[in-house]
Motif scaffolding. Sequence first.
Motif, mmCIF file in Angstrom:
data_model
loop_
_atom_site.group_PDB
_atom_site.id
_atom_site.type_symbol
_atom_site.label_atom_id
_atom_site.label_comp_id
_atom_site.label_asym_id
_atom_site.label_seq_id
_atom_site.Cartn_x
_atom_site.Cartn_y
_atom_site.Cartn_z
ATOM 1 N N MET A 1 -40.325 -5.382 -23.800
ATOM 2 C CA MET A 1 -39.638 -5.163 -25.364
ATOM 3 C C MET A 1 -39.860 -6.555 -26.130
ATOM 4 S SD MET A 1 -35.557 -4.293 -26.192
ATOM 5 C CE MET A 1 -35.541 -3.400 -24.432
ATOM 6 N N ASN A 2 -40.420 -6.146 -27.442
ATOM 7 C CA ASN A 2 -40.592 -7.539 -28.035
ATOM 8 C C ASN A 2 -39.691 -7.254 -29.277
ATOM 9 O OD1 ASN A 2 -41.679 -9.534 -29.308
ATOM 10 N ND2 ASN A 2 -43.763 -8.843 -29.654
ATOM 11 N N ILE A 3 -38.554 -7.766 -29.380
ATOM 12 C CA ILE A 3 -37.770 -7.648 -30.789
ATOM 13 C C ILE A 3 -37.932 -8.828 -31.512
ATOM 14 C CG2 ILE A 3 -35.246 -7.372 -31.384
ATOM 15 C CD1 ILE A 3 -36.188 -4.857 -29.726
ATOM 16 N N HIS A 4 -37.942 -8.678 -32.758
ATOM 17 C CA HIS A 4 -38.131 -9.519 -33.833
ATOM 18 C C HIS A 4 -37.017 -9.448 -34.832
ATOM 19 C CE1 HIS A 4 -40.321 -11.935 -36.888
ATOM 20 N NE2 HIS A 4 -39.946 -10.923 -37.763
ATOM 21 N N PHE A 5 -36.192 -10.476 -35.348
ATOM 22 C CA PHE A 5 -35.384 -10.474 -36.172
ATOM 23 C C PHE A 5 -35.981 -10.512 -37.653
ATOM 24 C CE2 PHE A 5 -33.018 -13.253 -39.483
ATOM 25 C CZ PHE A 5 -31.840 -12.646 -39.239
ATOM 26 N N VAL A 6 -35.260 -9.775 -38.422
ATOM 27 C CA VAL A 6 -36.084 -9.564 -40.092
ATOM 28 C C VAL A 6 -35.148 -10.182 -40.896
ATOM 29 C CG1 VAL A 6 -36.662 -7.904 -41.560
ATOM 30 C CG2 VAL A 6 -37.369 -7.645 -39.339
ATOM 31 N N GLY A 7 -33.688 -9.737 -40.893
ATOM 32 C CA GLY A 7 -32.696 -10.029 -41.736
ATOM 33 C C GLY A 7 -31.216 -9.867 -41.573
ATOM 34 N N ILE A 8 -30.573 -10.570 -42.080
ATOM 35 C CA ILE A 8 -28.743 -10.411 -42.288
ATOM 36 C C ILE A 8 -28.377 -10.069 -43.632
ATOM 37 C CG2 ILE A 8 -28.347 -12.749 -42.202
ATOM 38 C CD1 ILE A 8 -26.252 -12.224 -39.941
ATOM 39 N N ASP A 9 -27.322 -9.405 -43.492
ATOM 40 C CA ASP A 9 -26.603 -9.145 -44.890
ATOM 41 C C ASP A 9 -26.490 -10.435 -45.656
ATOM 42 O OD1 ASP A 9 -24.665 -8.601 -46.836
ATOM 43 O OD2 ASP A 9 -23.589 -7.385 -45.611
ATOM 44 N N PRO A 10 -27.196 -10.516 -46.541
ATOM 45 C CA PRO A 10 -26.794 -11.906 -47.117
ATOM 46 C C PRO A 10 -25.529 -12.311 -48.035
ATOM 47 C CG PRO A 10 -27.820 -10.202 -48.724
ATOM 48 C CD PRO A 10 -27.773 -9.492 -47.493
ATOM 49 N N GLU A 11 -24.554 -11.557 -47.877
ATOM 50 C CA GLU A 11 -23.138 -11.678 -48.124
ATOM 51 C C GLU A 11 -22.224 -11.749 -46.716
ATOM 52 O OE1 GLU A 11 -21.484 -9.059 -51.221
ATOM 53 O OE2 GLU A 11 -23.313 -9.215 -52.458
ATOM 54 N N THR A 12 -22.774 -11.968 -45.687
ATOM 55 C CA THR A 12 -22.277 -11.966 -44.717
ATOM 56 C C THR A 12 -21.388 -13.287 -44.157
ATOM 57 O OG1 THR A 12 -22.470 -11.589 -42.075
ATOM 58 C CG2 THR A 12 -24.247 -12.841 -43.313
ATOM 59 N N VAL A 22 -36.806 -5.526 -35.818
ATOM 60 C CA VAL A 22 -37.927 -4.508 -35.580
ATOM 61 C C VAL A 22 -38.543 -4.706 -33.998
ATOM 62 C CG1 VAL A 22 -38.898 -4.228 -37.891
ATOM 63 C CG2 VAL A 22 -39.873 -5.837 -36.422
ATOM 64 N N ASP A 23 -38.654 -3.601 -33.348
ATOM 65 C CA ASP A 23 -39.309 -3.591 -32.036
ATOM 66 C C ASP A 23 -40.852 -3.362 -32.371
ATOM 67 O OD1 ASP A 23 -40.484 -2.969 -29.560
ATOM 68 O OD2 ASP A 23 -38.697 -1.985 -28.782
ATOM 69 N N THR A 24 -41.398 -4.401 -32.241
ATOM 70 C CA THR A 24 -42.948 -4.307 -32.445
ATOM 71 C C THR A 24 -43.750 -3.586 -31.196
ATOM 72 O OG1 THR A 24 -43.372 -6.653 -31.582
ATOM 73 C CG2 THR A 24 -42.899 -6.421 -33.996
ATOM 74 N N GLU A 25 -43.224 -3.556 -30.204
ATOM 75 C CA GLU A 25 -44.051 -2.604 -29.355
ATOM 76 C C GLU A 25 -43.825 -1.032 -29.716
ATOM 77 O OE1 GLU A 25 -43.076 -3.355 -25.280
ATOM 78 O OE2 GLU A 25 -43.167 -5.560 -25.440
ATOM 79 N N LEU A 29 -37.042 0.309 -35.895
ATOM 80 C CA LEU A 29 -36.227 -0.438 -36.678
ATOM 81 C C LEU A 29 -35.037 -0.436 -35.529
ATOM 82 C CD1 LEU A 29 -36.244 0.754 -40.202
ATOM 83 C CD2 LEU A 29 -37.494 -1.245 -39.187
ATOM 84 N N LEU A 30 -34.453 -1.591 -35.680
ATOM 85 C CA LEU A 30 -33.071 -1.665 -34.869
ATOM 86 C C LEU A 30 -31.790 -2.057 -36.143
ATOM 87 C CD1 LEU A 30 -34.358 -3.333 -31.745
ATOM 88 C CD2 LEU A 30 -33.867 -0.815 -31.996
ATOM 89 N N ILE A 31 -31.020 -1.491 -36.293
ATOM 90 C CA ILE A 31 -30.086 -1.869 -37.366
ATOM 91 C C ILE A 31 -28.654 -1.793 -36.829
ATOM 92 C CG2 ILE A 31 -29.144 -0.928 -39.351
ATOM 93 C CD1 ILE A 31 -31.823 0.638 -39.976
ATOM 94 N N GLN A 32 -27.954 -2.965 -36.987
ATOM 95 C CA GLN A 32 -26.564 -3.100 -36.699
ATOM 96 C C GLN A 32 -25.817 -2.954 -38.078
ATOM 97 O OE1 GLN A 32 -25.347 -6.731 -34.966
ATOM 98 N NE2 GLN A 32 -23.464 -6.625 -36.114
ATOM 99 N N SER A 33 -24.919 -2.040 -38.267
ATOM 100 C CA SER A 33 -24.016 -2.045 -39.654
ATOM 101 C C SER A 33 -23.083 -1.296 -39.370
ATOM 102 C CB SER A 33 -24.913 -1.180 -40.468
ATOM 103 O OG SER A 33 -24.576 -1.416 -41.872
ATOM 104 N N TYR A 34 -22.263 -0.781 -40.427
ATOM 105 C CA TYR A 34 -20.836 -0.276 -40.282
ATOM 106 C C TYR A 34 -20.973 0.856 -40.118
ATOM 107 C CZ TYR A 34 -20.350 -4.385 -43.456
ATOM 108 O OH TYR A 34 -20.474 -5.955 -43.730
ATOM 109 N N GLU A 35 -20.002 1.799 -39.146
ATOM 110 C CA GLU A 35 -19.807 3.002 -38.674
ATOM 111 C C GLU A 35 -19.353 3.612 -39.811
ATOM 112 O OE1 GLU A 35 -17.995 5.622 -35.094
ATOM 113 O OE2 GLU A 35 -17.809 3.558 -35.099
ATOM 114 N N ALA A 36 -19.851 4.662 -40.189
ATOM 115 C CA ALA A 36 -19.396 5.605 -41.310
ATOM 116 C C ALA A 36 -18.067 5.938 -40.867
ATOM 117 C CB ALA A 36 -20.195 6.695 -41.737
#
Length: 83
Positions: A1-12, A22-25, A29-36
């Motif tokens: 598994m090759n996970i690469h950090f892209v960005g975080i909420d700029p208002e965090t 991103v998983d480059t393998e 896209l891997l996204i952590q966010s708010y549950e609706a």
Amino acid sequence: MNIHFVGIDPETDEDGCPTVWVDTETSDLLIQSYEADQETTATCDRLSPARAPIPPGETVIRIPARMVPIIRRACDELDSGVR
């Protein structure tokens, strides 16, 4: 598994915040966010072209609009083959 950090909420406050990797393998896209909330999830469920309830193991997440540039950057990285 090759996970690469892209960005975080700029208002965090950097405590449980929307983040994109991103998983480059797999080019996923891997996204952590708010549950609706329940109302949003029920609406998405009703409008789904799958015509089936959201299955176990899946959920609707809400991504702040301010994160769109980060998601674009993640997609661009995957398109360019960043490893």
